[in-house]
Write a protein that holds these residues in place. Structure first.
Motif, PDB file in Angstrom:
ATOM      1  N   ARG A   1       0.855  -1.174   0.000  1.00 46.69           N
ATOM      2  CA  ARG A   1       0.000   0.000   0.000  1.00 46.69           C
ATOM      3  C   ARG A   1       0.898   1.233   0.000  1.00 46.69           C
ATOM      4  O   ARG A   1       1.817   1.337   0.808  1.00 46.69           O
ATOM      5  N   PRO A   2       0.640   2.184  -0.909  1.00 46.08           N
ATOM      6  CA  PRO A   2       1.490   3.385  -0.945  1.00 46.08           C
ATOM      7  C   PRO A   2       1.430   4.136   0.388  1.00 46.08           C
ATOM      8  O   PRO A   2       0.361   4.292   0.978  1.00 46.08           O
ATOM      9  N   LEU A   3       2.579   4.604   0.841  1.00 44.29           N
ATOM     10  CA  LEU A   3       2.626   5.369   2.081  1.00 44.29           C
ATOM     11  C   LEU A   3       2.212   6.814   1.819  1.00 44.29           C
ATOM     12  O   LEU A   3       2.518   7.385   0.779  1.00 44.29           O
ATOM     13  N   ARG A   4       1.523   7.405   2.791  1.00 46.00           N
ATOM     14  CA  ARG A   4       1.242   8.822   2.724  1.00 46.00           C
ATOM     15  C   ARG A   4       2.562   9.586   2.811  1.00 46.00           C
ATOM     16  O   ARG A   4       3.575   9.071   3.270  1.00 46.00           O
ATOM     17  N   ALA A   5       2.515  10.851   2.392  1.00 44.69           N
ATOM     18  CA  ALA A   5       3.747  11.652   2.371  1.00 44.69           C
ATOM     19  C   ALA A   5       4.362  11.758   3.750  1.00 44.69           C
ATOM     20  O   ALA A   5       5.590  11.650   3.900  1.00 44.69           O
ATOM     21  N   ASP A   6       3.538  11.949   4.795  1.00 47.55           N
ATOM     22  CA  ASP A   6       4.097  12.090   6.131  1.00 47.55           C
ATOM     23  C   ASP A   6       4.681  10.785   6.633  1.00 47.55           C
ATOM     24  O   ASP A   6       5.726  10.768   7.289  1.00 47.55           O
ATOM     25  N   ALA A   7       4.036   9.663   6.283  1.00 52.04           N
ATOM     26  CA  ALA A   7       4.563   8.359   6.691  1.00 52.04           C
ATOM     27  C   ALA A   7       5.871   8.063   5.969  1.00 52.04           C
ATOM     28  O   ALA A   7       6.822   7.540   6.557  1.00 52.04           O
ATOM     29  N   ARG A   8       5.919   8.411   4.679  1.00 51.38           N
ATOM     30  CA  ARG A   8       7.153   8.194   3.914  1.00 51.38           C
ATOM     31  C   ARG A   8       8.294   9.023   4.486  1.00 51.38           C
ATOM     32  O   ARG A   8       9.433   8.562   4.590  1.00 51.38           O
ATOM     33  N   GLN A   9       7.985  10.257   4.880  1.00 49.71           N
ATOM     34  CA  GLN A   9       9.000  11.113   5.495  1.00 49.71           C
ATOM     35  C   GLN A   9       9.482  10.518   6.814  1.00 49.71           C
ATOM     36  O   GLN A   9      10.682  10.560   7.121  1.00 49.71           O
TER      37      GLN A   9
END
Length: 228
Positions: free
Chosen positions: A17-25
């Motif tokens: 599942r693609p990570l949200r931008a904040d989770a990816r950061q």
């Protein structure tokens, strides 16, 4: 669920599942900080230290890396990929020069690739396929690097890539704590690597009397030293 009891033995597959931008950061921040922590203190460093330096909670770290083994393995993959790029850049120089070879060794030392193939002691499973594959690829590239440096006459002819890997593993963590005061001692890696490189340079003053190590000996060493 308590952060001290991670939910599973495996990291969440990155492609599920693609990570949200904040989770990816958060993931990038955890990896960068953890790499620095492990370089400073070795792989015995705690997840709590990673959390302290990153400013993230233990729960956030365990959400992405459910145990220390998962985090350490991801850092090892990251370090090996960076080292592989450096080796390939050196191999692109023809003929292979001594500065190109020495730069690879210094680069790997600064990345703390002396602690490649790490795992927590006592782990019950084999490394994941991604770690196993990048390790094999890096070792093959190092064999090509050593062979090229020897053909160019800049590296002594009686050593091999596995000698280099074992020598790199002899470099201590960046900041071993003093057992009495807890304060970090001086980083002596650059001094050690200077001695190591001088011993590797052709033609070599002292003949080597023992047989050179192979992949079997290196695997046995890391299994005994790191549980893998």
């Amino acid at each position: 669920m308590s952060p001290s009891t991670p939910p599973s033995d495996q990291p969440r597959p990155a492609g599920d599942r693609p990570l949200r931008a904040d989770a990816r950061q958060n993931v990038e921040q955890i990896l960068d900080v953890a790499q620095a922590v492990f370089a400073d203190l070795g792989y015995q460093a705690s997840i709590a230290e990673v959390a302290r330096r990153s400013g993230l909670g233990m729960g956030t770290i365990y959400r992405h890396f459910p145990n220390k083994t998962a985090l350490v393995e991801r850092i090892a993959i990251k370090v090996m990929r960076e080292s592989l790029t450096e080796v390939r850049d050196a191999l692109a120089a023809q003929p292979l020069s001594w500065p190109a070879f020495a730069n690879v060794v210094r680069h790997m030392t600064h990345l703390r690739s002396s602690q490649l193939f790490p795992v927590s002691r006592g782990r019950a499973k084999q490394p994941g396929p991604e770690l196993a594959a990048i390790r094999t690829e890096l070792l093959r590239a190092l064999e090509d690097l050593v062979a090229g440096a020897q053909q160019a006459g800049v590296l002594r002819g009686d050593v091999n890539a596995y000698d280099v890997v074992l020598m790199l593993n002899s470099i201590p963590p960046r900041h071993l704590p003093d057992p009495d005061t807890g304060e970090a001692v001086a980083d002596l890696a650059d001094r050690h690597i200077g001695v190591l490189l001088d011993g590797l340079r052709a033609p070599g003053c002292e003949p080597l009397t023992e047989p050179a190590p192979g992949r079997r000996e290196v695997d046995q060493f890391f299994r005994a030293a790191h549980g893998l």
